[in-house]
Design a protein around this motif. Structure first.
Motif, PDB file in Angstrom:
ATOM      1  N   GLY A   1      -1.996   0.658  -7.350  1.00 15.29           N
ATOM      2  CA  GLY A   1      -1.822   1.827  -6.498  1.00 15.29           C
ATOM      3  C   GLY A   1      -0.386   2.310  -6.384  1.00 15.29           C
ATOM      4  N   VAL A   2       0.520   1.780  -7.192  1.00 17.65           N
ATOM      5  CA  VAL A   2       1.922   2.211  -7.060  1.00 17.65           C
ATOM      6  C   VAL A   2       2.201   3.416  -7.962  1.00 17.65           C
ATOM      7  N   PRO A   3       3.098   4.297  -7.522  1.00 14.88           N
ATOM      8  CA  PRO A   3       3.505   5.383  -8.421  1.00 14.88           C
ATOM      9  C   PRO A   3       4.591   4.966  -9.409  1.00 14.88           C
ATOM     10  N   LEU A   4       5.228   3.818  -9.122  1.00  7.56           N
ATOM     11  CA  LEU A   4       6.362   3.390  -9.955  1.00  7.56           C
ATOM     12  C   LEU A   4       6.427   1.868  -9.980  1.00  7.56           C
TER      13      LEU A   4
ATOM     14  N   GLN B   1       0.863  -1.195   0.000  1.00  8.64           N
ATOM     15  CA  GLN B   1       0.000   0.000   0.000  1.00  8.64           C
ATOM     16  C   GLN B   1       0.892   1.236   0.000  1.00  8.64           C
ATOM     17  N   PHE B   2       0.545   2.169  -0.878  1.00  6.56           N
ATOM     18  CA  PHE B   2       1.425   3.312  -1.106  1.00  6.56           C
ATOM     19  C   PHE B   2       0.650   4.623  -1.062  1.00  6.56           C
ATOM     20  N   THR B   3       1.346   5.704  -0.656  1.00  4.85           N
ATOM     21  CA  THR B   3       0.735   7.032  -0.730  1.00  4.85           C
ATOM     22  C   THR B   3       0.744   7.454  -2.198  1.00  4.85           C
ATOM     23  N   SER B   4       0.077   8.581  -2.485  1.00  8.48           N
ATOM     24  CA  SER B   4       0.028   9.046  -3.886  1.00  8.48           C
ATOM     25  C   SER B   4       1.278   9.849  -4.264  1.00  8.48           C
ATOM     26  N   GLN B   5       2.185  10.033  -3.297  1.00  3.15           N
ATOM     27  CA  GLN B   5       3.406  10.811  -3.581  1.00  3.15           C
ATOM     28  C   GLN B   5       4.248  10.144  -4.671  1.00  3.15           C
ATOM     29  N   PRO B   6       4.550  10.886  -5.744  1.00  9.67           N
ATOM     30  CA  PRO B   6       5.395  10.280  -6.787  1.00  9.67           C
ATOM     31  C   PRO B   6       6.813  10.026  -6.278  1.00  9.67           C
ATOM     32  N   VAL B   7       7.490   9.092  -6.893  1.00  9.08           N
ATOM     33  CA  VAL B   7       8.899   8.864  -6.568  1.00  9.08           C
ATOM     34  C   VAL B   7       9.720   9.890  -7.372  1.00  9.08           C
ATOM     35  N   GLU B   8      10.583  10.638  -6.663  1.00 13.16           N
ATOM     36  CA  GLU B   8      11.353  11.699  -7.295  1.00 13.16           C
ATOM     37  C   GLU B   8      12.263  11.133  -8.395  1.00 13.16           C
ATOM     38  N   ALA B   9      12.513  11.983  -9.405  1.00 12.04           N
ATOM     39  CA  ALA B   9      13.317  11.550 -10.563  1.00 12.04           C
ATOM     40  C   ALA B   9      14.711  11.082 -10.138  1.00 12.04           C
ATOM     41  N   ASP B  10      15.322  11.769  -9.149  1.00 13.16           N
ATOM     42  CA  ASP B  10      16.682  11.353  -8.768  1.00 13.16           C
ATOM     43  C   ASP B  10      16.668   9.996  -8.062  1.00 13.16           C
ATOM     44  N   LYS B  11      15.566   9.702  -7.365  1.00  8.88           N
ATOM     45  CA  LYS B  11      15.467   8.381  -6.728  1.00  8.88           C
ATOM     46  C   LYS B  11      15.246   7.296  -7.791  1.00  8.88           C
TER      47      LYS B  11
ATOM     48  N   SER C   1      10.868 -12.307 -28.595  1.00 10.42           N
ATOM     49  CA  SER C   1      12.102 -13.018 -28.231  1.00 10.42           C
ATOM     50  C   SER C   1      12.456 -12.877 -26.746  1.00 10.42           C
ATOM     51  N   HIS C   2      11.809 -11.943 -26.046  1.00 13.79           N
ATOM     52  CA  HIS C   2      12.172 -11.664 -24.657  1.00 13.79           C
ATOM     53  C   HIS C   2      11.201 -12.321 -23.678  1.00 13.79           C
ATOM     54  N   VAL C   3      11.665 -12.423 -22.433  1.00 21.00           N
ATOM     55  CA  VAL C   3      10.866 -13.062 -21.375  1.00 21.00           C
ATOM     56  C   VAL C   3      10.718 -12.085 -20.209  1.00 21.00           C
ATOM     57  N   VAL C   4       9.642 -12.293 -19.433  1.00 20.93           N
ATOM     58  CA  VAL C   4       9.401 -11.422 -18.272  1.00 20.93           C
ATOM     59  C   VAL C   4       9.546 -12.257 -17.012  1.00 20.93           C
ATOM     60  N   GLU C   5      10.289 -11.757 -16.047  1.00 22.75           N
ATOM     61  CA  GLU C   5      10.362 -12.481 -14.772  1.00 22.75           C
ATOM     62  C   GLU C   5       9.347 -11.938 -13.769  1.00 22.75           C
ATOM     63  N   CYS C   6       9.402 -10.637 -13.518  1.00 22.40           N
ATOM     64  CA  CYS C   6       8.590 -10.083 -12.433  1.00 22.40           C
ATOM     65  C   CYS C   6       8.426  -8.578 -12.610  1.00 22.40           C
ATOM     66  N   ILE C   7       7.600  -8.017 -11.762  1.00 22.72           N
ATOM     67  CA  ILE C   7       7.430  -6.556 -11.714  1.00 22.72           C
ATOM     68  C   ILE C   7       7.651  -6.140 -10.263  1.00 22.72           C
ATOM     69  N   ILE C   8       8.487  -5.138 -10.057  1.00 29.87           N
ATOM     70  CA  ILE C   8       8.680  -4.603  -8.710  1.00 29.87           C
ATOM     71  C   ILE C   8       7.883  -3.297  -8.604  1.00 29.87           C
ATOM     72  N   GLY C   9       6.907  -3.282  -7.709  1.00 27.66           N
ATOM     73  CA  GLY C   9       6.131  -2.070  -7.438  1.00 27.66           C
ATOM     74  C   GLY C   9       6.809  -1.289  -6.321  1.00 27.66           C
ATOM     75  N   ILE C  10       6.919   0.021  -6.507  1.00 27.16           N
ATOM     76  CA  ILE C  10       7.718   0.844  -5.578  1.00 27.16           C
ATOM     77  C   ILE C  10       6.994   2.165  -5.282  1.00 27.16           C
ATOM     78  N   GLY C  11       7.081   2.616  -4.033  1.00 26.72           N
ATOM     79  CA  GLY C  11       6.514   3.928  -3.693  1.00 26.72           C
ATOM     80  C   GLY C  11       6.706   4.220  -2.216  1.00 26.72           C
ATOM     81  N   TYR C  12       6.127   5.332  -1.766  1.00 30.58           N
ATOM     82  CA  TYR C  12       6.207   5.665  -0.337  1.00 30.58           C
ATOM     83  C   TYR C  12       5.165   4.846   0.421  1.00 30.58           C
ATOM     84  N   PRO C  13       5.578   4.147   1.477  1.00 34.16           N
ATOM     85  CA  PRO C  13       4.662   3.231   2.182  1.00 34.16           C
ATOM     86  C   PRO C  13       3.464   3.944   2.801  1.00 34.16           C
ATOM     87  N   ALA C  14       2.298   3.340   2.654  1.00 36.45           N
ATOM     88  CA  ALA C  14       1.089   3.803   3.347  1.00 36.45           C
ATOM     89  C   ALA C  14       0.644   2.745   4.344  1.00 36.45           C
TER      90      ALA C  14
END
Ligand SMILES: Cc1cc2nc3c(=O)[nH]c(=O)nc-3n(C[C@H](O)[C@H](O)[C@H](O)COP(=O)(O)O)c2cc1C
Length: 179
Positions: free
Chosen positions: A75-78, A18-28, A143-156
């Protein structure tokens, strides 16, 4: 107990869904990408491809990759889709897994939360695999394969690290396997 920056991060790390709506900053985001491309790979083949997703429409669609276990992506920003050109390495799964975990730990260190959504080998429904669905969404070549998706954001949500007493130290063996 050793006081180490990495161990202290591991001691408090939990999956966050669960994440807040705050976007993840570009430098992060840049730091996470740097962490990913610095990871070791077998024979230095670097078979991975990272698709960094911030488009809310696409994130919502990724959240529908599976019936269970991917909805948190809505619900993730990234999100970072971890895929590979499997012709580059017979151990692309290991390489992608290492990159995924390094991204998760870098996120933790940057004050972000994250969770892994398994895509490889998972069905979307009776007709389609989660992988085919994700490939279509991000225009990944066949030709490519997908392993997983990592969802990232500020914790809610607040999750506490696993207590030492509950850790499976019994599955650690010295010199020889002993039950
Ligand atoms: C290989 C792998 C696949 C996972 N797949 C999913 C998933 O599809 N959906 C999800 O919500 N969590 C997924 N997780 C997160 C695990 O459920 C979580 O790590 C586990 O329950 C332990 O909780 P913790 O990370 O808070 O210690 C996955 C984790 C790993 C390592």
């Amino acid at each position: 107990m050793i006081d180490s920056t990495l161990l202290n991060l591991l001691r408090k790390r939990r999956s966050i869904r669960q994440f807040t709506s705050q976007p993840v900053e570009a430098d992060k985001i840049d730091a996470l990408i740097e962490a990913a491309v610095r990871t070791p790979s077998s024979r230095g083949r670097r078979p991975w491809e990272f698709v960094v997703v911030t488009d809310p429409v696409l994130l919502r669609q990724l959240g529908k990759a599976k019936e269970n276990g991917s909805a948190f992506l809505t619900g993730v920003p990234l999100a970072i889709v971890i895929a590979a050109d499997s012709s580059k390495s017979d151990v692309w799964i290991e390489d992608c897994s290492i990159a995924a975990m390094v991204i998760q730990m870098a996120a933790e260190e940057l004050g972000l939360g994250s969770c892994w959504a398994q895509i490889r080998l998972r069905p979307r429904n009776a007709e389609c695999s989660a992988e085919q669905y994700v490939k279509g969404l991000i225009d990944l070549p066949e030709s490519h394969v997908v392993e997983c998706i990592i969802g990232i954001g500020y914790p809610a949500e607040k999750m506490t690290g696993h207590a030492s007493e509950g850790l499976p130290f019994g599955q650690v063996h010295r010199d020889k396997f002993r039950n």
